[in-house]
Design a protein around this motif. Structure first.
Motif, PDB file in Angstrom:
ATOM      1  N   LYS A   1      81.073   1.276  17.905  1.00 55.23           N
ATOM      2  CA  LYS A   1      79.621   1.430  17.843  1.00 55.23           C
ATOM      3  C   LYS A   1      78.929   0.506  18.839  1.00 55.23           C
ATOM      4  O   LYS A   1      77.977   0.901  19.523  1.00 55.23           O
ATOM      5  N   GLY A   2      79.410  -0.753  18.931  1.00 56.06           N
ATOM      6  CA  GLY A   2      78.833  -1.688  19.882  1.00 56.06           C
ATOM      7  C   GLY A   2      79.013  -1.221  21.320  1.00 56.06           C
ATOM      8  O   GLY A   2      78.086  -1.318  22.143  1.00 56.06           O
ATOM      9  N   ALA A   3      80.201  -0.706  21.627  1.00 50.60           N
ATOM     10  CA  ALA A   3      80.451  -0.199  22.985  1.00 50.60           C
ATOM     11  C   ALA A   3      79.565   0.987  23.304  1.00 50.60           C
ATOM     12  O   ALA A   3      79.074   1.146  24.435  1.00 50.60           O
ATOM     13  N   LEU A   4      79.311   1.840  22.289  1.00 48.93           N
ATOM     14  CA  LEU A   4      78.433   2.986  22.500  1.00 48.93           C
ATOM     15  C   LEU A   4      77.002   2.519  22.763  1.00 48.93           C
ATOM     16  O   LEU A   4      76.323   3.071  23.643  1.00 48.93           O
ATOM     17  N   ASP A   5      76.557   1.495  22.030  1.00 50.77           N
ATOM     18  CA  ASP A   5      75.205   0.969  22.251  1.00 50.77           C
ATOM     19  C   ASP A   5      75.064   0.391  23.661  1.00 50.77           C
ATOM     20  O   ASP A   5      74.034   0.579  24.332  1.00 50.77           O
ATOM     21  N   VAL A   6      76.094  -0.324  24.129  1.00 49.29           N
ATOM     22  CA  VAL A   6      76.064  -0.893  25.480  1.00 49.29           C
ATOM     23  C   VAL A   6      76.002   0.222  26.523  1.00 49.29           C
ATOM     24  O   VAL A   6      75.237   0.142  27.498  1.00 49.29           O
ATOM     25  N   ALA A   7      76.801   1.265  26.326  1.00 45.64           N
ATOM     26  CA  ALA A   7      76.811   2.383  27.271  1.00 45.64           C
ATOM     27  C   ALA A   7      75.479   3.108  27.274  1.00 45.64           C
ATOM     28  O   ALA A   7      74.978   3.521  28.334  1.00 45.64           O
ATOM     29  N   GLN A   8      74.897   3.267  26.075  1.00 40.51           N
ATOM     30  CA  GLN A   8      73.596   3.929  25.978  1.00 40.51           C
ATOM     31  C   GLN A   8      72.517   3.095  26.678  1.00 40.51           C
ATOM     32  O   GLN A   8      71.659   3.624  27.389  1.00 40.51           O
ATOM     33  N   LYS A   9      72.583   1.762  26.485  1.00 45.46           N
ATOM     34  CA  LYS A   9      71.605   0.882  27.125  1.00 45.46           C
ATOM     35  C   LYS A   9      71.754   0.931  28.649  1.00 45.46           C
ATOM     36  O   LYS A   9      70.762   0.972  29.389  1.00 45.46           O
ATOM     37  N   ALA A  10      72.976   0.901  29.156  1.00 42.73           N
ATOM     38  CA  ALA A  10      73.187   0.960  30.603  1.00 42.73           C
ATOM     39  C   ALA A  10      72.666   2.266  31.180  1.00 42.73           C
ATOM     40  O   ALA A  10      72.074   2.291  32.272  1.00 42.73           O
ATOM     41  N   LEU A  11      72.863   3.363  30.446  1.00 47.43           N
ATOM     42  CA  LEU A  11      72.370   4.655  30.926  1.00 47.43           C
ATOM     43  C   LEU A  11      70.838   4.658  30.968  1.00 47.43           C
ATOM     44  O   LEU A  11      70.244   5.140  31.940  1.00 47.43           O
ATOM     45  N   SER A  12      70.207   4.121  29.942  1.00 51.84           N
ATOM     46  CA  SER A  12      68.735   4.101  29.924  1.00 51.84           C
ATOM     47  C   SER A  12      68.185   3.174  31.006  1.00 51.84           C
ATOM     48  O   SER A  12      67.081   3.400  31.516  1.00 51.84           O
ATOM     49  N   ASP A  13      68.956   2.144  31.386  1.00 55.00           N
ATOM     50  CA  ASP A  13      68.495   1.213  32.422  1.00 55.00           C
ATOM     51  C   ASP A  13      68.527   1.829  33.818  1.00 55.00           C
ATOM     52  O   ASP A  13      67.980   1.240  34.759  1.00 55.00           O
ATOM     53  N   THR A  14      69.131   2.987  33.967  1.00 54.30           N
ATOM     54  CA  THR A  14      69.083   3.658  35.262  1.00 54.30           C
ATOM     55  C   THR A  14      67.702   4.258  35.524  1.00 54.30           C
ATOM     56  O   THR A  14      67.394   4.637  36.656  1.00 54.30           O
ATOM     57  N   VAL A  15      66.889   4.345  34.487  1.00 59.66           N
ATOM     58  CA  VAL A  15      65.494   4.772  34.623  1.00 59.66           C
ATOM     59  C   VAL A  15      64.632   3.511  34.522  1.00 59.66           C
ATOM     60  O   VAL A  15      64.541   2.898  33.458  1.00 59.66           O
ATOM     61  N   VAL A  16      64.025   3.106  35.628  1.00 55.34           N
ATOM     62  CA  VAL A  16      63.253   1.869  35.690  1.00 55.34           C
ATOM     63  C   VAL A  16      61.792   2.186  35.405  1.00 55.34           C
ATOM     64  O   VAL A  16      61.190   3.035  36.074  1.00 55.34           O
ATOM     65  N   LYS A  17      61.225   1.476  34.409  1.00 56.29           N
ATOM     66  CA  LYS A  17      59.849   1.722  33.993  1.00 56.29           C
ATOM     67  C   LYS A  17      58.975   0.506  34.262  1.00 56.29           C
ATOM     68  O   LYS A  17      59.458  -0.617  34.397  1.00 56.29           O
ATOM     69  N   ALA A  18      57.672   0.744  34.326  1.00 53.06           N
ATOM     70  CA  ALA A  18      56.716  -0.339  34.590  1.00 53.06           C
ATOM     71  C   ALA A  18      56.594  -1.230  33.364  1.00 53.06           C
ATOM     72  O   ALA A  18      56.322  -0.735  32.261  1.00 53.06           O
TER      73      ALA A  18
END
Length: 366
Positions: free
Chosen positions: A153-170
């Motif tokens: 579960k922790g590894a999935l959360d890290v992967a999900q966070k890294a994927l969302s960080d590819t979209v940079v927001k203001a």
């Protein structure tokens, strides 16, 4: 004889030339040369200089490594907090996310097997068919399987966070002040991509000499004049640095300025006047009108269209809203006409005559 007598009589009858009386010479003044002593508010000011910066500004940086696919804004464009600014290549991070999802499914499957094995062994232990050691082994396998699920579960959360960080927001609302990346470039974590500044609240950083810092306090009024702006802008002292600057031994003061219309920009240079104290309803004259000699301070006044030298007792100096001024505590009354410019020694009793501002040579004084 008669002719001589007639000539003498004629000579005595003719009037003698009258002695011409010396007329006093008049002194011409322009309307701007004269002023009045008036009751005004007098402020003691401390001059400050400094440049502007935004109170709220943010450097937008990459959180993950990758290739930049899109940069959706340019310098000067307004952005809202949470608005997408940059899109990065997400294919690698999407694959890692799918891998993490598969690992979690496998771990959950192992946990289900371990739960059944533990429950079966518990029933057999209760009936005495297996030993306590055999049950403990099944319980340990269950604990390991459950830990593997938590790890997955922790590894999935890290992967999900890294994927969302590819979209940079203001991170904040404001204007884009700089853009440091272009599509196709590869960036690493903490590479700066953009700068966003919120111009609605600005501050000017100014140095105050240590000899004056004791007179400065939070909330004091400041009038700021910026390059290219006719009217001063109101501000106030928001912060005072607790440490002196090395070398200059000055203290940095931060003046906060509201900028709702975004007229001010980062880096603009300004000159400010910090109000140290204020006296209301005091009699003031322009500072240039007060002169001094061995007998004390005096001003030249105009009474009955003649120059009069008036001894005065000056008070505090400051600004009365029309420029540098001096408080007069004795010697003048409200409305007294005075010579506002130091023209040197003037002769008391000299007649004053007003020249028209449009008259040729009106500025030539006798």
């Amino acid at each position: 004889m008669l002719k001589k007598k007639d000539a003498a009589v004629a000579a005595s009858a003719s009037p003698a030339p009258a002695a011409t009386a010396a007329q006093p010479q008049a002194l011409e003044f322009l309307p701007t040369d004269l002023g009045s002593a008036r009751l005004r508010d007098l402020r003691q000011l401390l001059p400050l200089t400094g440049s502007l910066r935004a109170v709220n500004q943010a450097a937008v940086k990459a959180k993950v490594a990758g290739e930049v696919r899109e940069v959706l804004v340019r310098e000067g464009e307004p952005v809202k907090a949470g608005q997408v600014l940059v899109n990065m290549d997400a294919s690698d991070y999407q694959a890692r996310l799918e891998q993490a999802k598969g690992a979690l499914l496998a771990a959950r499957g192992q946990l289900e097997i371990a739960v059944k094995a533990r429950d079966n062994n518990k029933a057999l232990l209760d009936k005495g068919f297996i030993s306590k050691n055999a049950y403990d082994n099944a319980a340990s396998q269950y604990d390991i399987a459950r830990a593997n699920v938590d790890s997955a579960k922790g590894a999935l959360d890290v992967a999900q966070k890294a994927l969302s960080d590819t979209v940079v927001k203001a991170p904040i609302s404001g204007l884009v002040s700089s853009r440091s990346v272009q599509p196709g470039e590869k960036v690493s974590p903490d590479n700066k991509l953009l700068d966003v500044v919120d111009l609605r609240l600005m501050e000017m950083e100014a140095a105050v000499p240590t000899a004056e810092i004791m007179n400065v306090s939070l909330g004091q009024e400041v009038q700021v004049r910026m390059e290219g702006m006719r009217q001063p802008i109101a501000g106030k002292v928001a912060r005072i640095n607790p440490a002196a600057q090395a070398g200059s031994r000055s203290i940095m003061v931060y003046v906060q300025i509201d900028n709702p219309q975004n007229l001010l920009r980062v880096g603009m240079f300004g000159q400010a006047q910090l109000t140290l104290s204020r006296k209301t309803g005091v009699l003031t004259v322009p500072q240039s009108a007060v002169q001094a000699d061995g007998a004390g301070s005096f001003v030249y006044a105009v009474e009955n269209d003649k120059i009069v030298r008036k001894p005065v007792k000056p008070g505090v100096r400051g600004d009365d809203g029309e420029g540098a001024a001096v408080e007069i505590t004795e010697g003048l009354v409200d409305g007294a006409r005075i010579v506002r410019t130091n023209l040197g020694n003037l002769r008391p009793g000299t007649i004053v005559r007003m020249a028209r501002a449009d008259q040729p040579g009106a500025d030539a004084r006798q």
